[in-house]
Motif scaffolding. Structure first.
Motif, PDB file in Angstrom:
ATOM      1  N   ASP A   1       8.553  -4.212 -10.058  1.00 20.63           N
ATOM      2  CA  ASP A   1       7.186  -3.743  -9.906  1.00 20.63           C
ATOM      3  C   ASP A   1       6.294  -4.616 -10.795  1.00 20.63           C
ATOM      4  O   ASP A   1       6.402  -4.586 -12.019  1.00 20.63           O
TER       5      ASP A   1
ATOM      6  N   LYS B   1       0.137  -2.191  -4.954  1.00 17.45           N
ATOM      7  CA  LYS B   1       0.895  -2.891  -5.981  1.00 17.45           C
ATOM      8  C   LYS B   1       1.455  -4.225  -5.494  1.00 17.45           C
ATOM      9  O   LYS B   1       1.390  -4.563  -4.311  1.00 17.45           O
TER      10      LYS B   1
ATOM     11  N   LYS C   1      -9.021  -0.609  -4.505  1.00 22.16           N
ATOM     12  CA  LYS C   1      -9.155   0.835  -4.321  1.00 22.16           C
ATOM     13  C   LYS C   1      -9.292   1.087  -2.824  1.00 22.16           C
ATOM     14  O   LYS C   1     -10.236   0.627  -2.187  1.00 22.16           O
TER      15      LYS C   1
ATOM     16  N   GLY D   1      -3.405   6.126  -2.246  1.00 15.11           N
ATOM     17  CA  GLY D   1      -2.538   5.821  -3.376  1.00 15.11           C
ATOM     18  C   GLY D   1      -2.776   4.447  -3.959  1.00 15.11           C
ATOM     19  O   GLY D   1      -3.821   3.824  -3.763  1.00 15.11           O
ATOM     20  N   TRP D   2      -1.763   3.941  -4.650  1.00 15.24           N
ATOM     21  CA  TRP D   2      -1.854   2.654  -5.325  1.00 15.24           C
ATOM     22  C   TRP D   2      -1.654   1.503  -4.340  1.00 15.24           C
ATOM     23  O   TRP D   2      -1.145   1.675  -3.240  1.00 15.24           O
TER      24      TRP D   2
ATOM     25  N   ASP E   1      -0.298  -2.863 -10.646  1.00 12.32           N
ATOM     26  CA  ASP E   1      -1.387  -2.582  -9.718  1.00 12.32           C
ATOM     27  C   ASP E   1      -2.182  -3.850  -9.414  1.00 12.32           C
ATOM     28  O   ASP E   1      -2.461  -4.646 -10.306  1.00 12.32           O
TER      29      ASP E   1
ATOM     30  N   TRP F   1       0.845  -1.205   0.000  1.00 16.80           N
ATOM     31  CA  TRP F   1       0.000   0.000   0.000  1.00 16.80           C
ATOM     32  C   TRP F   1       0.881   1.257   0.000  1.00 16.80           C
ATOM     33  O   TRP F   1       1.620   1.498   0.962  1.00 16.80           O
ATOM     34  N   GLU F   2       0.763   2.054  -1.034  1.00 12.41           N
ATOM     35  CA  GLU F   2       1.504   3.314  -1.066  1.00 12.41           C
ATOM     36  C   GLU F   2       1.092   4.216   0.092  1.00 12.41           C
ATOM     37  O   GLU F   2       1.915   4.924   0.674  1.00 12.41           O
TER      38      GLU F   2
ATOM     39  N   THR G   1      -5.269  -9.969 -10.346  1.00  8.76           N
ATOM     40  CA  THR G   1      -6.077  -8.792 -10.036  1.00  8.76           C
ATOM     41  C   THR G   1      -7.147  -9.170  -9.027  1.00  8.76           C
ATOM     42  O   THR G   1      -7.830 -10.179  -9.199  1.00  8.76           O
TER      43      THR G   1
END
Length: 323
Positions: A113, A261, A120, A258-259, A116, A93-94, A283
């Protein structure tokens, strides 16, 4: 050259190309696992991350890989991934302040990396809806000072108490409270489960509570609530004291939404290329994770059982990830 001979040669050439393709595909399929070594996946401190990781592990197992899970503290796992001791961590988690560590790991060339994850997120100070009647002015953060004693405990009085993230999640919430001049003390919980228990207990008694919390999480469906409106996040807020409402302190803003990833050891793509491809495409959406977290935390279903059942029922979702 007669037509029969031409046709014969064309057929032979076409059959040769198709045959090579079939043999190549069969050889590729037969080569999984490309290495007999186990793929080691990091398990962090919250149930949603367990869901993501066990879904990935179950699919990798069905592909023919040996998978091992290792409990890893959130920040130290970055070094373990770069060293190759952990193959991947699948929910970074950013907004937890990990963006800089993540970027440094990738820039080192020792981590990759994987893109994503699809979730959300929203995380910040949160309260049950009934608290709004006790503390007029919410969700505006200025209202908290007028109601601080409402949230006080013997240990924090006259200041209010914020039920905070566990210490190792490094939330910097006391810094945030001090910078914004909010008259509260951040009291770290021992775990995700401890925060959930505090909230459920308070809700049952309609007692005031302010907690650091996040979505996606099933609890927010059972206990309706709101996030506090803090000053909007800006990257300068965390590094430049002169920015924001307090010219002398950093963290005078909300959390970064944020994103989320996935991060892998750089050697993953060469050692296990088909696994690497699957993890690139992995995903998870909020609805899927919330449902499975509820099954595990609220219904008592083991994480392995819940995620295996999801994989069984959703081949149409994950089969394209491995193709």
């Amino acid at each position: 050259m007669n037509r029969n001979r031409i046709a014969s040669r064309l057929f032979a050439a076409t059959f040769g190309v198709l045959g090579a393709a079939v043999v190549g595909a069969s050889a590729q399929a037969a080569s999984i696992p490309e290495s007999p070594d186990p793929i080691i996946l990091a398990i962090n401190e919250w149930t949603g991350q367990h869901v993501t990781t066990h879904i990935a592990g179950e699919i990798l197992t069905r592909m023919g890989y040996k998978v091992e899970y290792v409990t890893a503290s959130y920040t130290p796992q970055f070094a373990a991934i770069q060293a190759g001791d952990i193959s991947a961590a699948l929910e970074i988690w950013e907004g937890t302040g990990s963006g800089e560590i993540f970027d440094k790991a990738v820039a080192s060339g020792q981590a990759e990396d994987l893109g994503d994850l699809g979730l959300k997120e929203h995380q910040s100070f949160w309260y049950p809806l009934y608290v709004k009647e006790m503390c007029p002015g919410l969700p505006d953060w200025h209202a908290l000072n007028k109601c601080a004693e409402l949230f006080a405990t013997p240990e924090t009085s006259p200041k209010g108490r914020l039920v905070d993230y566990p210490l190792e999640w490094e939330g910097h919430n006391q810094d945030r409270l001090d910078a914004l001049g909010i008259n509260f003390v951040a009291v770290p919980a021992g775990s995700e489960g401890a925060i959930v228990t505090e909230i459920k207990s308070a809700a049952a008694r309609k007692a005031p509570i302010l907690a650091m919390f996040w979505t996606p999480h099933w609890l927010l469906q059972e206990v309706p609530g709101e996030f506090v409106d803090l000053p909007a996040y800006d990257a300068r807020c965390y590094t430049d004291a002169s920015w924001g409402t307090n010219p002398d302190k950093t963290y005078d803003c909300d959390w970064n939404r944020g994103w989320i990833k996935k991060l892998a050891w750089a050697g993953l793509k060469d050692k296990w290329p088909a696994a690497h491809n699957m993890l690139l495409h992995l995903t998870i959406d909020n609805d899927t994770q919330i449902k499975l977290i509820h099954e595990i935390d609220a219904e008592g279903k083991p994480v392995e059982e819940a995620t295996k059942a999801w994989v069984d029922a959703n081949e149409a979702v994950w089969k394209p990830w491995i193709q």
